[in-house]
Design a protein around this motif. Sequence first.
Motif, PDB file in Angstrom:
ATOM      1  N   VAL A  90       0.854  -1.622   0.479  1.00 23.35           N
ATOM      2  CA  VAL A  90       0.121  -0.405   0.438  1.00 23.35           C
ATOM      3  C   VAL A  90       0.302   1.434   0.004  1.00 23.35           C
ATOM      4  O   VAL A  90       0.669   2.236  -0.642  1.00 23.35           O
ATOM      5  CB  VAL A  90      -0.865  -0.360   1.109  1.00 23.35           C
ATOM      6  CG1 VAL A  90      -1.755   1.083   0.840  1.00 23.35           C
ATOM      7  CG2 VAL A  90      -1.950  -1.013   0.756  1.00 23.35           C
ATOM      8  N   PRO A  91       2.135   1.533   0.814  1.00 27.05           N
ATOM      9  CA  PRO A  91       2.558   2.772   0.439  1.00 27.05           C
ATOM     10  C   PRO A  91       3.322   2.737  -0.526  1.00 27.05           C
ATOM     11  O   PRO A  91       3.546   4.027  -1.405  1.00 27.05           O
ATOM     12  CB  PRO A  91       3.776   2.551   1.670  1.00 27.05           C
ATOM     13  CG  PRO A  91       3.307   1.741   2.288  1.00 27.05           C
ATOM     14  CD  PRO A  91       2.501   0.325   2.407  1.00 27.05           C
ATOM     15  N   ALA A  92       3.582   1.740  -1.291  1.00 29.18           N
ATOM     16  CA  ALA A  92       4.203   1.797  -2.943  1.00 29.18           C
ATOM     17  C   ALA A  92       3.098   2.782  -3.608  1.00 29.18           C
ATOM     18  O   ALA A  92       3.386   3.564  -4.171  1.00 29.18           O
ATOM     19  CB  ALA A  92       4.929   0.460  -3.142  1.00 29.18           C
ATOM     20  N   GLY A  93       2.120   2.197  -3.373  1.00 29.17           N
ATOM     21  CA  GLY A  93       0.552   2.528  -4.299  1.00 29.17           C
ATOM     22  C   GLY A  93       0.267   3.681  -3.833  1.00 29.17           C
ATOM     23  O   GLY A  93       0.446   4.729  -4.922  1.00 29.17           O
ATOM     24  N   LEU A  94       0.801   4.489  -3.168  1.00 30.05           N
ATOM     25  CA  LEU A  94       0.106   5.629  -2.178  1.00 30.05           C
ATOM     26  C   LEU A  94       1.405   6.193  -3.276  1.00 30.05           C
ATOM     27  O   LEU A  94       1.163   7.773  -3.162  1.00 30.05           O
ATOM     28  CB  LEU A  94      -0.049   6.145  -1.184  1.00 30.05           C
ATOM     29  CG  LEU A  94      -0.867   5.312  -0.333  1.00 30.05           C
ATOM     30  CD1 LEU A  94      -0.813   6.365   1.231  1.00 30.05           C
ATOM     31  CD2 LEU A  94      -2.328   6.332  -0.806  1.00 30.05           C
ATOM     32  N   ALA A  95       2.689   5.912  -2.858  1.00 27.95           N
ATOM     33  CA  ALA A  95       4.121   6.302  -3.259  1.00 27.95           C
ATOM     34  C   ALA A  95       3.855   7.110  -5.197  1.00 27.95           C
ATOM     35  O   ALA A  95       4.335   7.667  -5.671  1.00 27.95           O
ATOM     36  CB  ALA A  95       5.019   5.442  -3.458  1.00 27.95           C
ATOM     37  N   VAL A  96       3.161   6.549  -5.749  1.00 22.69           N
ATOM     38  CA  VAL A  96       2.470   6.484  -7.286  1.00 22.69           C
ATOM     39  C   VAL A  96       1.432   7.953  -7.091  1.00 22.69           C
ATOM     40  O   VAL A  96       2.426   8.274  -8.150  1.00 22.69           O
ATOM     41  CB  VAL A  96       1.840   5.409  -7.713  1.00 22.69           C
ATOM     42  CG1 VAL A  96       1.245   5.737  -9.508  1.00 22.69           C
ATOM     43  CG2 VAL A  96       2.639   4.119  -8.044  1.00 22.69           C
ATOM     44  N   TRP A  97       0.779   7.862  -6.000  1.00 21.27           N
ATOM     45  CA  TRP A  97       0.014   9.374  -6.149  1.00 21.27           C
ATOM     46  C   TRP A  97       1.113  10.313  -5.539  1.00 21.27           C
ATOM     47  O   TRP A  97       0.750  11.683  -6.522  1.00 21.27           O
ATOM     48  CB  TRP A  97      -1.067   8.689  -5.400  1.00 21.27           C
ATOM     49  CG  TRP A  97      -1.915   7.557  -5.316  1.00 21.27           C
ATOM     50  CD1 TRP A  97      -2.446   6.537  -6.421  1.00 21.27           C
ATOM     51  CD2 TRP A  97      -2.910   7.745  -5.156  1.00 21.27           C
ATOM     52  NE1 TRP A  97      -2.982   6.323  -6.343  1.00 21.27           N
ATOM     53  CE2 TRP A  97      -3.954   6.609  -5.437  1.00 21.27           C
ATOM     54  CE3 TRP A  97      -3.972   8.584  -2.996  1.00 21.27           C
ATOM     55  CZ2 TRP A  97      -5.287   6.264  -5.339  1.00 21.27           C
ATOM     56  CZ3 TRP A  97      -5.106   7.856  -3.387  1.00 21.27           C
ATOM     57  CH2 TRP A  97      -6.055   6.962  -3.935  1.00 21.27           C
ATOM     58  N   ALA A  98       2.160   9.899  -4.876  1.00 25.64           N
ATOM     59  CA  ALA A  98       2.738  11.099  -4.518  1.00 25.64           C
ATOM     60  C   ALA A  98       3.665  11.854  -5.404  1.00 25.64           C
ATOM     61  O   ALA A  98       4.141  13.019  -5.177  1.00 25.64           O
ATOM     62  CB  ALA A  98       3.503  10.687  -2.906  1.00 25.64           C
ATOM     63  N   VAL A  99       4.171  10.799  -5.996  1.00 28.81           N
ATOM     64  CA  VAL A  99       4.994  11.624  -7.802  1.00 28.81           C
ATOM     65  C   VAL A  99       3.925  11.518  -8.914  1.00 28.81           C
ATOM     66  O   VAL A  99       4.523  13.016  -9.322  1.00 28.81           O
ATOM     67  CB  VAL A  99       5.876  10.954  -8.028  1.00 28.81           C
ATOM     68  CG1 VAL A  99       7.191  10.245  -6.856  1.00 28.81           C
ATOM     69  CG2 VAL A  99       5.472   8.516  -8.279  1.00 28.81           C
TER      70      VAL A  99
END
Length: 310
Positions: A90-99
Motif C-alpha cells: 500500500v505505501p508503494a501504491g500511494l507513492a505512485v500518487w505522491a509523485v
Amino acid sequence: MELSLQMKLRIAAAVAAGVGLVGFLAWPVAAPPEPFGAVSVLALHQSGAGLVGGISFGGAITLAILAFLAGLLAYFLSWPYGREIGVLAVPAGLAVWAVRCGDMAGLTQLNPTLAQRQELFALLKWEPVFWLAIVAAGFAGVLLGRKISASPNPNNPEEKADSKSNIYLKAAIAVVGSGLIAQFCIGIFAQDIRVFDNKLGSLVAQPAVGQIVFAVLVSFGIAAFVVKKFLNASYIWPTIASAFVTVYVAAIYARQDTLQYLVKSWPTVFFPNAVISILPVQIVAFGALGSIAGYWLAVRYNYWREYEAK
C-alpha cells in the motif's frame, strides 16, 4: 549480506500488487480535477472557484477495500515472507500518487489570501491520519493473509517479553523520537533555495518531487533504524509518527501571525519549514516505506555485528 534473486522477486511482486490496485486502479478515486493538481482528502478552496477536489465517503471506502486487498494479495505473492514484505504494497501504491500529483506550492498559489491559507493548513493538518488509515488497511490485509495461511514467521527478529507498561512507554518514546528525528532530518535533506528572513530566520522554497522522495525516505529510514537499534521497536511506530509530524509542524509554523507575514512579504512558493512544503500523502507514503527499510537495515546491521563478534 545481499538479497537473493527470489527475495527481490517477492519484493517486486508485493510492490506490484500495491501499485496495481492502489496506484492505478484506485487513482480515479482521488485524482484532482486539474492535470497537475495536488491529491487531497478534503475539498479545498481554489482561486475563488469554491470547493474542488477531495475524496468522497464512498471513494474512501473503495480505497480502503482496495488497500486491504493489496495487502492480502501481496502477502501471498511474497509468501513465506508475506508478513515482512507484504506491508510494502500500500505505501508503494500511494507513492505512485505522491509523485504523480502536484505539490504544496501549487495549493498555496491557488489560496493566496490569509483566510484561504489558514483554511488550507487547517484542512491539511490532520489529513495524514487518513493516509495512515489506508496504510493500516493494507497491513490488516497482510495480517489476514498470515491468519489464513497460519504460517510461521521466518527471519522475524525475536522480541523480549516485557510488561505492558514498558511496552506502552517504549511505543510512546518510539513515536515521539521517530517524529523528532524525521522532522530534523527532513529539514536537512529537503533543501531547495533557502533564504534568510529577519523575522522567521530562514525560508525554504518548494523542493522538487525527487528531493521530497529522497528526504522523506532517508529521514524515516534513519528514524526507524535508531528506534530499532536502541529500543528494539517495530517499524510500526515510525510509520505512525509520519502522520503526526505534519500536525506538529503545522501547529508551530502555520500560526496566524506567521501566515500573515508570509502572505504580505513572500511569494507563495516559500515556506517557513520544509515539512510544510510536503503533501500529507507524500510524507505518509514515503515515511512508511522509509520506516520499513530502516527497520530491516537495523536488523541486518545487528546480525552483522553478532557475526563479527563471533
